[in-house]
Design a protein around this motif. Structure first.
Motif, PDB file in Angstrom:
ATOM      1  N   ASP A   1      39.279  30.816 -17.393  1.00  0.00           N
ATOM      2  CA  ASP A   1      40.128  31.140 -18.551  1.00  0.00           C
ATOM      3  C   ASP A   1      39.356  31.124 -19.871  1.00  0.00           C
ATOM      4  O   ASP A   1      39.651  31.903 -20.781  1.00  0.00           O
ATOM      5  N   GLN A   2      38.339  30.255 -19.960  1.00  0.00           N
ATOM      6  CA  GLN A   2      37.577  30.179 -21.220  1.00  0.00           C
ATOM      7  C   GLN A   2      36.758  31.442 -21.458  1.00  0.00           C
ATOM      8  O   GLN A   2      36.574  31.876 -22.594  1.00  0.00           O
TER       9      GLN A   2
ATOM     10  N   SER B   1      32.415  25.225 -22.141  1.00  0.00           N
ATOM     11  CA  SER B   1      32.057  25.842 -20.866  1.00  0.00           C
ATOM     12  C   SER B   1      30.691  26.516 -21.015  1.00  0.00           C
ATOM     13  O   SER B   1      30.516  27.401 -21.864  1.00  0.00           O
ATOM     14  N   VAL B   2      29.741  26.115 -20.178  1.00  0.00           N
ATOM     15  CA  VAL B   2      28.370  26.636 -20.300  1.00  0.00           C
ATOM     16  C   VAL B   2      28.341  28.142 -20.035  1.00  0.00           C
ATOM     17  O   VAL B   2      27.973  28.938 -20.907  1.00  0.00           O
ATOM     18  N   THR B   3      28.745  28.561 -18.829  1.00  0.00           N
ATOM     19  CA  THR B   3      28.654  29.999 -18.537  1.00  0.00           C
ATOM     20  C   THR B   3      29.716  30.785 -19.320  1.00  0.00           C
ATOM     21  O   THR B   3      29.501  31.967 -19.614  1.00  0.00           O
TER      22      THR B   3
ATOM     23  N   ASP C   1      25.382  17.310 -13.301  1.00  0.00           N
ATOM     24  CA  ASP C   1      24.481  17.758 -12.230  1.00  0.00           C
ATOM     25  C   ASP C   1      23.505  16.667 -11.773  1.00  0.00           C
ATOM     26  O   ASP C   1      22.732  16.886 -10.842  1.00  0.00           O
TER      27      ASP C   1
ATOM     28  N   ILE D   1      33.401  15.832 -16.134  1.00  0.00           N
ATOM     29  CA  ILE D   1      33.306  17.307 -16.163  1.00  0.00           C
ATOM     30  C   ILE D   1      34.020  17.924 -14.957  1.00  0.00           C
ATOM     31  O   ILE D   1      34.865  18.812 -15.114  1.00  0.00           O
TER      32      ILE D   1
ATOM     33  N   ARG E   1      23.863  19.707  -5.554  1.00  0.00           N
ATOM     34  CA  ARG E   1      23.448  18.386  -6.071  1.00  0.00           C
ATOM     35  C   ARG E   1      23.788  17.272  -5.069  1.00  0.00           C
ATOM     36  O   ARG E   1      23.079  16.274  -4.995  1.00  0.00           O
TER      37      ARG E   1
HETATM   38  N1  EPU Z   1      36.305  25.133 -17.320  1.00  0.00           N
HETATM   39  C1  EPU Z   1      37.585  25.579 -17.527  1.00  0.00           C
HETATM   40  N2  EPU Z   1      37.758  26.910 -17.759  1.00  0.00           N
HETATM   41  C2  EPU Z   1      36.733  27.801 -17.775  1.00  0.00           C
HETATM   42  C3  EPU Z   1      35.424  27.320 -17.559  1.00  0.00           C
HETATM   43  C4  EPU Z   1      35.245  25.980 -17.333  1.00  0.00           C
HETATM   44  O1  EPU Z   1      38.537  24.814 -17.514  1.00  0.00           O
HETATM   45  O2  EPU Z   1      36.970  28.976 -17.997  1.00  0.00           O
HETATM   46  C5  EPU Z   1      36.069  23.693 -17.115  1.00  0.00           C
HETATM   47  C6  EPU Z   1      35.461  23.380 -15.740  1.00  0.00           C
HETATM   48  O3  EPU Z   1      36.453  23.265 -14.759  1.00  0.00           O
HETATM   49  C7  EPU Z   1      34.735  22.086 -16.032  1.00  0.00           C
HETATM   50  C8  EPU Z   1      34.233  22.277 -17.462  1.00  0.00           C
HETATM   51  O4  EPU Z   1      35.053  23.277 -18.025  1.00  0.00           O
HETATM   52  O5  EPU Z   1      35.639  21.036 -16.001  1.00  0.00           O
HETATM   53  C9  EPU Z   1      32.790  22.671 -17.608  1.00  0.00           C
HETATM   54  O6  EPU Z   1      32.513  23.793 -16.776  1.00  0.00           O
HETATM   55  P1  EPU Z   1      31.435  24.880 -17.167  1.00  0.00           P
HETATM   56  O7  EPU Z   1      32.130  26.184 -17.403  1.00  0.00           O
HETATM   57  O8  EPU Z   1      30.562  24.365 -18.245  1.00  0.00           O
HETATM   58  O9  EPU Z   1      30.611  25.040 -15.832  1.00  0.00           O
HETATM   59  P2  EPU Z   1      29.831  26.333 -15.396  1.00  0.00           P
HETATM   60  O10 EPU Z   1      29.402  27.082 -16.581  1.00  0.00           O
HETATM   61  O11 EPU Z   1      30.624  27.031 -14.363  1.00  0.00           O
HETATM   62  C10 EPU Z   1      27.446  25.288 -15.443  1.00  0.00           C
HETATM   63  C11 EPU Z   1      26.334  25.052 -14.450  1.00  0.00           C
HETATM   64  C12 EPU Z   1      26.756  23.982 -13.463  1.00  0.00           C
HETATM   65  C13 EPU Z   1      27.068  22.703 -14.238  1.00  0.00           C
HETATM   66  C14 EPU Z   1      28.142  22.990 -15.307  1.00  0.00           C
HETATM   67  C15 EPU Z   1      28.430  21.801 -16.200  1.00  0.00           C
HETATM   68  C16 EPU Z   1      25.251  27.208 -14.365  1.00  0.00           C
HETATM   69  C17 EPU Z   1      24.938  28.432 -13.600  1.00  0.00           C
HETATM   70  N3  EPU Z   1      26.049  26.311 -13.773  1.00  0.00           N
HETATM   71  O12 EPU Z   1      28.568  25.712 -14.673  1.00  0.00           O
HETATM   72  O13 EPU Z   1      25.639  23.760 -12.595  1.00  0.00           O
HETATM   73  O14 EPU Z   1      27.527  21.707 -13.375  1.00  0.00           O
HETATM   74  O15 EPU Z   1      27.721  24.080 -16.152  1.00  0.00           O
HETATM   75  O16 EPU Z   1      27.296  21.411 -16.875  1.00  0.00           O
HETATM   76  O17 EPU Z   1      24.792  27.057 -15.483  1.00  0.00           O
HETATM   77  C18 EPU Z   1      24.541  23.155 -10.608  1.00  0.00           C
HETATM   78  O18 EPU Z   1      23.495  23.582 -11.110  1.00  0.00           O
HETATM   79  O19 EPU Z   1      24.571  22.499  -9.535  1.00  0.00           O
HETATM   80  C19 EPU Z   1      25.820  23.429 -11.289  1.00  0.00           C
HETATM   81  C20 EPU Z   1      26.998  23.314 -10.680  1.00  0.00           C
END
Ligand code: EPU
Length: 418
Positions: free
Chosen positions: A124-125, A162-164, A305, A327, A371
């Motif tokens: 959603d983000q 949210s990172v990605t 992670d 997280i 992980r």
């Molecule tokens: N979230 C939302 N809505 C969204 C996106 C995220 O509610 O639209 C929530 C997630 O559920 C979570 C929090 O926001 O509770 C953070 O999630 P984030 O979007 O930051 O995670 P991500 O971008 O999908 C990246 C890393 C992950 C790492 C997380 C947190 C990459 C490719 N992946 O994921 O890495 O755990 O950030 O730092 O960058 C790993 O390398 O093993 C791995 C899982």
């Protein structure tokens, strides 16, 4: 499928050269889609997630070569704008092509990434960010279909970091029509690395604490030299845990200690000796492991992670440690596997209470995600006798030549067919 066998290994000593960051490489590779050209990257880890991203780029019409940790992508003939189910299901991080495809074509079709072993992972983000800068998204037949509906640019405040999600909105606005301001952005070094790469190619992006301003560029062009990906702080932290164990002394090379300040603080709390040099850190275990508390948070907080790997040090600590996962609240699948070794862990909601025990005994364990696999490997190293870890393909998604790196330190580890 392969399984890993590990025998208890003590007095580990030696050097480990840390590879380039997985979570920087993936969005930066995706960024090469944004504008037609040839892009060179160095320090790219040879891991299966990187190979999957390269296949995805190829399926969109791009060409690449990958040798000796150097990737060259030629994105001039990219003509498709769809990330299909088959690739997104093997790697959730494929969603980072979403923003680049929008920037290049004004439209994108991405297979809806589901949840995974670490929890429900909504997007959603990403969608809200795209909406604030001029794109609209509909969900149809399991796909997210996003398209430009007005001039691109504007202001967006992320509800959560949210990172990605943030990386996607940066990518979708780099070639926009007007200025974009993003607020409440994550400050992970991997987000900064993506910004640095885009600026290296002529982007005009400025980060001031958690605000990112993107001035529109009309094109990108990579200089002839390669862009060097930052080193993998999560791989460094994983080997760092090994260094904390009594009797071990490990030098981590090719690292940036600034990216590891909080994990290093915890490592010191365990009674470990830490010597920081310019691009290396030496970690030497003390006489015993002192208990510690961690709470996972967005950077610069303790990274989720590394939560599973640090739990391994708590298993043999002299007292009670507390680990709070903020997280991904249900990222504790490894706990059930660690209990097979005799670990004393109580789980309540997003908190694990770990009481150190005198010793652990090897067992057969099953890896569930990247992980958690690393955590089980570390646990196998400290448990008496032999351990067996199944489903290790998760490990190869994110750790380059991990068996060799461990063997060089003195770990007795090998693979067999499952
Ligand atoms: N979230 C939302 N809505 C969204 C996106 C995220 O509610 O639209 C929530 C997630 O559920 C979570 C929090 O926001 O509770 C953070 O999630 P984030 O979007 O930051 O995670 P991500 O971008 O999908 C990246 C890393 C992950 C790492 C997380 C947190 C990459 C490719 N992946 O994921 O890495 O755990 O950030 O730092 O960058 C790993 O390398 O093993 C791995 C899982």
């Amino acid at each position: 499928m392969e399984k890993i066998i590990i025998e208890q290994s003590k007095e580990l000593n030696g050097e480990v050269v840390i590879s380039g960051s997985k979570n920087s490489s993936l969005p930066i590779l995706a960024a090469t889609i944004l504008y037609s050209g040839t892009y060179k990257l160095s320090n790219v880890p040879d891991i299966s997630d990187v190979r999957t991203m390269l296949k995805l780029i190829e399926s969109l019409g791009g060409k690449y070569s990958f040798k000796n940790n150097e990737v060259v992508v030629d994105s001039s003939e990219i003509s498709h704008y769809e990330a299909p189910y088959e690739l997104v299901k093997t790697m959730r991080a494929s969603v980072v092509v979403w923003g680049s495809l929008l920037g290049r074509f004004g439209k994108a079709k991405i297979s809806f990434p589901g949840g995974c072993a670490i929890g429900d992972r909504p997007v959603d983000q990403h969608i809200k960010g795209f909406e604030s800068i001029g794109y609209s998204t509909k969900i149809s037949n399991g796909y997210l279909e996003t398209k430009k509906i007005t001039s691109i640019g504007g202001e967006h405040f992320f509800d959560l970091k949210s990172v990605t999600g943030c990386e996607n909105v940066i990518l979708a606005s780099t070639l926009g029509d007007k200025k974009t301001i993003l607020k409440n952005c994550p400050e992970e070094p991997e987000v900064v690395d993506l910004i640095n790469f885009l600026n290296f190619c002529g982007g005009k992006i400025v980060k001031k604490s958690d605000t990112i301003e993107i001035m529109p560029s009309s094109s990108l062009k990579a200089p002839n030299k390669a862009y060097k990906i930052i080193s993998d702080r999560i791989e460094a932290g994983t080997f760092g845990v090994l260094g904390c164990l009594p009797g071990n002394k490990i030098k981590l090379k090719n690292i940036n200690s600034d990216d590891l300040q909080v994990p290093l603080k915890i490592i010191k709390k365990m009674g470990t000796r830490v010597d920081i040099a310019k691009s290396s850190i030496t970690i030497e275990g003390g006489g015993e492991i002192k208990p510690f508390n961690i709470k996972t948070e967005s950077f610069p907080g303790f990274p989720t992670d590394l939560q599973a790997q640090f739990m391994v040090a708590a298993l043999l600590a002299n007292g009670e440690s507390k680990i709070i996962e903020e997280i991904f609240p249900s990222r504790f699948i490894h706990v059930a596997e660690l209990r097979k070794l005799g670990a004393n862990i109580k789980l309540k909601n997003n908190t694990a209470i770990v009481n150190g025990v005198a010793s652990l005994n090897g067992a057969r364990m099953q890896a569930s995600d990247l992980r958690a696999s690393a955590c089980l490997i570390l646990a196998g190293i400290i448990a008496k006798n032999k351990s067996e870890i199944n489903r290790v393909y998760h490990l190869d998604r994110g750790y380059e030549k991990i068996d060799n790196k461990l063997m060089n330190l003195g770990v007795k580890i090998w693979r067999e067919k499952e």
